[in-house]
Design an enzyme around this catalytic site. Sequence first.
Site, PDB file in Angstrom:
ATOM      1  N   HIS A   1      12.287  -1.254 -94.895  1.00 42.35           N
ATOM      2  CA  HIS A   1      13.585  -0.701 -94.505  1.00 42.35           C
ATOM      3  C   HIS A   1      13.823  -1.134 -93.058  1.00 42.35           C
ATOM      4  CE1 HIS A   1      13.987   2.442 -97.810  1.00 42.35           C
ATOM      5  NE2 HIS A   1      12.713   2.053 -97.935  1.00 42.35           N
TER       6      HIS A   1
ATOM      7  N   LYS B   1      17.826  -4.843-104.264  1.00 43.26           N
ATOM      8  CA  LYS B   1      17.141  -3.569-104.421  1.00 43.26           C
ATOM      9  C   LYS B   1      18.059  -2.631-105.191  1.00 43.26           C
ATOM     10  CE  LYS B   1      14.474   0.047-103.830  1.00 43.26           C
ATOM     11  NZ  LYS B   1      14.199   0.573-102.490  1.00 43.26           N
TER      12      LYS B   1
ATOM     13  N   HIS C   1      18.333   1.176-106.187  1.00 46.05           N
ATOM     14  CA  HIS C   1      17.779   2.444-105.718  1.00 46.05           C
ATOM     15  C   HIS C   1      18.530   3.602-106.358  1.00 46.05           C
ATOM     16  CE1 HIS C   1      16.386   5.648-103.081  1.00 46.05           C
ATOM     17  NE2 HIS C   1      15.516   4.806-102.542  1.00 46.05           N
TER      18      HIS C   1
ATOM     19  N   HIS D   1      13.740   1.005-107.681  1.00 46.44           N
ATOM     20  CA  HIS D   1      13.343   2.391-107.440  1.00 46.44           C
ATOM     21  C   HIS D   1      14.086   3.204-108.497  1.00 46.44           C
ATOM     22  CE1 HIS D   1      13.128   6.006-104.447  1.00 46.44           C
ATOM     23  NE2 HIS D   1      13.626   6.439-105.587  1.00 46.44           N
TER      24      HIS D   1
ATOM     25  N   HIS E   1       6.711   1.533-105.591  1.00 48.63           N
ATOM     26  CA  HIS E   1       5.935   2.788-105.581  1.00 48.63           C
ATOM     27  C   HIS E   1       5.840   3.428-106.975  1.00 48.63           C
ATOM     28  CE1 HIS E   1      10.046   4.099-104.984  1.00 48.63           C
ATOM     29  NE2 HIS E   1      10.030   3.823-103.702  1.00 48.63           N
TER      30      HIS E   1
ATOM     31  N   HIS F   1      15.473  11.120 -97.807  1.00 46.30           N
ATOM     32  CA  HIS F   1      16.511  11.037 -98.837  1.00 46.30           C
ATOM     33  C   HIS F   1      17.645  12.022 -98.599  1.00 46.30           C
ATOM     34  CE1 HIS F   1      14.560   7.923-101.106  1.00 46.30           C
ATOM     35  NE2 HIS F   1      13.419   8.538-100.857  1.00 46.30           N
TER      36      HIS F   1
END
Length: 570
Positions: free
Chosen positions: A140, A221, A223, A250, A276, A324
């Site tokens: 990030h 990405k 997310h 993600h 992750h 978040h």
Amino acid sequence: MAYHIKREDYVKIYGPTVGDKIRLADTDLIIEIEKDYTVYGEECKFGAGKNIRDGMSQNQFACNNSALDIVITNVVIIDWWGIVKGDIGIKDGKIVGIGKAGNPNVMDGVTPNMVIGPSTDVISGEGLIATAGAIDTHVHFICPQQIETALYKGITTLIGGGIGPTEGTKATTCTPGAWNIFKMLKAVDNFPVNIGLTGKGNSSYEKPLIEQVKAGVVGFKIHEDWGATPTVIDTCLKVADEFDVQVALHTDSMNEAGFVEDTIKAIGNRVLHAYHVEGAGGGHAPDVLKVVQYKNIIPSSTTPTMPHTINTFSEHLDMLIFCHHLDKNLEEDVEFAKARIRETTMAAEDYLHDIGAISIINSDSQAMGRIGEVITRTWQTADKMKKIYGRLPEDTQNDNYRVKRYISKYTINPAIAHGISQYIGSLEPGKIADIVLWKPAFFGVKPEMIIKGGFIIASKMGDANASIPTPQPVIMKKMFGAFGKAVYDTAVTFVSGYFYENEINKKIGINKKVLPVKNCRNISKENMIYNNQLPKIEIDYKTFEVFVNGNKINVPPAVSLNMTRRYNLF
């Protein structure tokens, strides 16, 4: 006349050789030298009374076109392909040979293209370990200071997204839209590391995604904070397939748009990089770990859960709430956070890494992860698992196989996953000379020197006013390779093939060398070196217990870790 030297004396002069063993930092990991490229009695060494002198190891006839620019002598190399001892030859910023350097006119066994001449400088590698520069594929870009922090820990390539401390960047690795992408490409132009940007992949319509590829992103990405629905996943993968870029995912922690099975169905047989996969960093609760079973999904872990310790679970709640944009005063936000944090899956994550079922370790920098700990956390995990399970079945009198497995997680495997393995990711002839040198006692914690594109960009250095380079305080500092226009030749900005072919870098004024990502779509987990296992994963939905190939996994959390207080005051 042959001269015999005691092994311990040889090690002091030239470093360890075949059969010698080295402890990595203060861990229980022991490597053994598998091969030594030197010819005994013909070793190259610089210094007063040594043999890298005119007419000896230095060939007086070798001009610039035939002599090395830099040679690293007698260094131990740890890479996916072997644990060996030899010289590393560097020419025009690339590795041209790993073998025996010197003067073939007077020495036996000199490797072709590894001639030492008047144009050559020397880095003494005796007693040091060389590894490829680490690659962090989950960055990030929240603040530019991350880059120096990463560099000083041995990371020479950063792949991720963001534009600074926006809410989107603090949560997601996305650089969204052409305007932001161009600004970030210009912003990172003077940093002495390789960088590739990922765009925002959350769109159910293809055109906004195509615009980002044309603007230079190396991938996308997806997310959950932007909506990781099956339609978004399908659309993004279609664009990725068309333009040969990677997708990082993600998944949907709250299972709003579907469960893990729905995500797997949306992916189909197409490849992507699953971030992750344990789940605390985000993903289908409680069973996102199931994606480890599939050959087209390349799984990775981030630093906050690696390795699992007695403190890992407790630190995650506040960390998750901030990253978040949740409110700890709202019950539903707190419950969302708690649903993502499971000690059982954290424990299983360590085990899955040790058997080679999770392929990559990266940081999740400042967004629940620590960019300066990618390498350290990797080796702490390897050490923890050896302490619990002993040597791997493939290892006998050393830990070479386990070491190759773990070093691949932050070097060659992320390079393969993101289409840059033809340039970096290992110490092999033809690749960019991104090399990190370590003292064995500090391996994985504090590098001695960092070479980028064949030029020193950072090194431990003492007082600049001292009579020699070593007086205290000795700290990591930028060297000449990190300054001026040298950066444009030694570091690279990775871009999409479209951006490269259309020379958009010239149109927007980028000075740094650009290289296109390639072969992002024709790979799979099977290409993940030492880390391509596909175990059967089952998770009990009530207890969250994890079963691997039918066996319940119960790895205890570490009470203490090596590579910590012995090396750091704080």
